[in-house]
Design a protein around this motif. Structure first.
Motif, short mmCIF file in Angstrom:
data_model
loop_
_atom_site.label_atom_id
_atom_site.label_comp_id
_atom_site.label_asym_id
_atom_site.label_seq_id
_atom_site.Cartn_x
_atom_site.Cartn_y
_atom_site.Cartn_z
N ILE A 11 0.87 -1.58 0.02
CA ILE A 11 -0.10 -0.02 0.17
C ILE A 11 0.78 1.06 -0.04
CG2 ILE A 11 -1.99 -1.23 1.09
CD1 ILE A 11 -1.18 -0.03 3.91
N SER A 12 1.99 1.24 0.40
CA SER A 12 2.70 2.23 0.47
C SER A 12 4.39 2.01 0.78
CB SER A 12 2.25 3.31 1.43
OG SER A 12 3.03 4.53 1.66
N THR B 292 7.92 8.66 -2.09
CA THR B 292 6.86 7.99 -1.61
C THR B 292 6.01 7.33 -2.79
OG1 THR B 292 5.49 9.98 -1.34
CG2 THR B 292 7.04 9.49 0.46
N TYR C 261 2.39 5.05 -3.46
CA TYR C 261 1.09 4.59 -2.87
C TYR C 261 0.15 3.68 -3.83
CZ TYR C 261 2.08 8.41 0.58
OH TYR C 261 2.72 9.13 1.59
N VAL D 121 -5.31 3.72 -1.59
CA VAL D 121 -5.00 4.60 -0.48
C VAL D 121 -4.77 5.68 -0.85
CG1 VAL D 121 -4.55 2.41 0.75
CG2 VAL D 121 -2.75 3.65 -0.20
N LYS D 122 -4.45 6.15 -2.32
CA LYS D 122 -3.87 7.63 -2.49
C LYS D 122 -4.80 8.29 -2.10
CE LYS D 122 -1.37 7.05 -6.14
NZ LYS D 122 -1.06 6.93 -7.54
N PHE E 51 -3.87 8.10 2.57
CA PHE E 51 -2.61 7.60 3.35
C PHE E 51 -1.33 8.51 3.23
CE2 PHE E 51 -4.17 2.91 4.38
CZ PHE E 51 -5.38 3.51 4.76
N THR E 52 -0.61 8.70 4.24
CA THR E 52 0.55 9.47 3.90
C THR E 52 1.63 8.59 5.00
OG1 THR E 52 -0.62 11.68 4.23
CG2 THR E 52 1.78 11.36 4.48
N ILE E 53 2.74 8.22 4.18
CA ILE E 53 3.86 7.72 4.86
C ILE E 53 4.97 8.81 4.97
CG2 ILE E 53 5.02 7.10 2.53
CD1 ILE E 53 5.83 4.30 4.08
N LEU F 166 2.58 5.62 9.23
CA LEU F 166 1.67 5.49 8.19
C LEU F 166 0.52 6.28 8.73
CD1 LEU F 166 0.98 4.66 5.25
CD2 LEU F 166 -0.11 2.55 6.20
N ASP G 251 -10.57 -1.23 4.37
CA ASP G 251 -9.19 -0.95 4.95
C ASP G 251 -9.06 -2.19 5.92
OD1 ASP G 251 -9.65 2.40 4.55
OD2 ASP G 251 -8.48 1.26 3.31
N GLN H 104 6.25 -2.93 -4.87
CA GLN H 104 5.00 -3.54 -4.71
C GLN H 104 5.18 -5.05 -4.73
OE1 GLN H 104 2.74 -1.27 -8.13
NE2 GLN H 104 1.24 -1.11 -6.58
#
Length: 127
Positions: free
Chosen positions: A48-49, A58, A60, A64-65, A68-70, A81, A90, A109
């Motif tokens: 996912i990230s 980064t 995604y 989740v784009k 979500f933020t990594i 995350l 989710d 991935q």
């Protein structure tokens, strides 16, 4: 001994937020790409990230784009995350993993690109 530990999972309602954290011991996460994966019951593990080290790039998954933020964590040797606007889909066990090859262009991935994995933390999104 290398160890990764995920934390921050829990049970939340749709639309809520959670922040997962991946902490490392016996390994310096700052020099490695770190990926987050998840696996829902009956489904394959999904990337996912990911965040790289040198370029701080980064990545995604489409699922989740925008939600979500990594990031490299505020605490030393952690990667966070941030998950916003959580949806029932989710719901999964979330894993973090380290990768040396991804740092140099391997496909972020692919689970095979990662070597050390944590035990996972459960995230459940339900009303």
């Amino acid at each position: 001994q290398v160890q990764l530990v995920e934390s921050g999972g829990g049970l939340v309602r749709p639309g809520a937020s959670l922040t997962l954290s991946c902490g490392g011991s016996g390994i310096n996460l700052d020099f490695l790409a770190i990926g987050w994966f998840r696996q829902a019951p009956g489904k394959e593990r999904e990337a996912i990230s990911c965040i790289t080290s040198t370029e701080r790039n980064t990545f995604y998954a489409d699922s989740v784009k925008g939600r979500f933020t990594i990031s490299r964590g505020n605490q030393k040797n952690t990667v966070d995350l941030q998950m916003n606007n959580l949806k029932p889909e989710d719901t999964a066990v979330y894993y973090c993993a380290t990768s040396f090859p991804v740092e140099y262009g391997s496909n972020w991935q692919l689970a095979d690109s990662y070597d050390h994995w944590g035990q996972g933390t459960q995230v459940t999104v339900s009303s």
